[in-house]
Design a protein around this motif. Sequence first.
Motif, PDB file in Angstrom:
ATOM      1  N   ARG A  47       0.835  -1.204   0.000  1.00  0.00           N
ATOM      2  CA  ARG A  47       0.000   0.000   0.000  1.00  0.00           C
ATOM      3  C   ARG A  47       0.873   1.260   0.000  1.00  0.00           C
ATOM      4  O   ARG A  47       0.565   2.241  -0.665  1.00  0.00           O
ATOM      5  CB  ARG A  47      -0.940  -0.002   1.200  1.00  0.00           C
ATOM      6  N   ALA A  48       1.970   1.225   0.766  1.00  0.00           N
ATOM      7  CA  ALA A  48       2.882   2.371   0.788  1.00  0.00           C
ATOM      8  C   ALA A  48       3.559   2.534  -0.573  1.00  0.00           C
ATOM      9  O   ALA A  48       3.723   3.651  -1.065  1.00  0.00           O
ATOM     10  CB  ALA A  48       3.929   2.185   1.884  1.00  0.00           C
ATOM     11  N   ALA A  49       3.930   1.410  -1.202  1.00  0.00           N
ATOM     12  CA  ALA A  49       4.554   1.470  -2.527  1.00  0.00           C
ATOM     13  C   ALA A  49       3.597   2.083  -3.540  1.00  0.00           C
ATOM     14  O   ALA A  49       4.012   2.843  -4.419  1.00  0.00           O
ATOM     15  CB  ALA A  49       4.984   0.073  -2.981  1.00  0.00           C
ATOM     16  N   PHE A  50       2.309   1.779  -3.403  1.00  0.00           N
ATOM     17  CA  PHE A  50       1.319   2.362  -4.309  1.00  0.00           C
ATOM     18  C   PHE A  50       1.307   3.884  -4.188  1.00  0.00           C
ATOM     19  O   PHE A  50       1.197   4.603  -5.183  1.00  0.00           O
ATOM     20  CB  PHE A  50      -0.073   1.806  -4.032  1.00  0.00           C
ATOM     21  N   GLU A  51       1.429   4.390  -2.952  1.00  0.00           N
ATOM     22  CA  GLU A  51       1.440   5.844  -2.747  1.00  0.00           C
ATOM     23  C   GLU A  51       2.609   6.489  -3.492  1.00  0.00           C
ATOM     24  O   GLU A  51       2.478   7.576  -4.035  1.00  0.00           O
ATOM     25  CB  GLU A  51       1.533   6.176  -1.259  1.00  0.00           C
ATOM     26  N   TYR A  52       3.757   5.807  -3.516  1.00  0.00           N
ATOM     27  CA  TYR A  52       4.950   6.362  -4.160  1.00  0.00           C
ATOM     28  C   TYR A  52       5.018   6.053  -5.654  1.00  0.00           C
ATOM     29  O   TYR A  52       5.453   6.873  -6.444  1.00  0.00           O
ATOM     30  CB  TYR A  52       6.217   5.825  -3.495  1.00  0.00           C
TER      31      TYR A  52
END
Length: 139
Positions: free
Chosen positions: A80-85
């Motif tokens: 989910r954090a990777a999606f933000e970036y």
Amino acid sequence: MLKQHRELSMSIRRTIENNEEAGIRPSKTYQSFVAAAGGHRELNFIEKDVKNYITREVRNVSEQEDAKEFGKYLADARSRAAFEYFGDVISFDTTYNTNRDNLVCGSFVGVNHHGQSTLLGCSLMKNEEIESFKWLFQC
């Protein structure tokens, strides 16, 4: 801090759920509890308990009803954090079927700042009907 003595009160659980909905990371949520209590020793739970609660309760409860009908969507906190970036361009592929349960396996892949593929999430769907894809993309 034996596991059987650690617990999350209802107010703590409610705060965790609210922070998760607001997109606040579990580590930041835990740090806020530590600051409010005056230190780690004043809490009767650890950061892992917060993460486990989110994984087991918050996400699963919200996804259970839809999952019964269509399948399962999976994305851990790191994805989910990777999606933000790295969510500017996303590829979705349903090339593979699992043999044992005959579920359709799909993956969401992005590209990071090094040009490498990054797994953003995956799904197991009961079929490849339009309603299944609508459910998946809404998740």
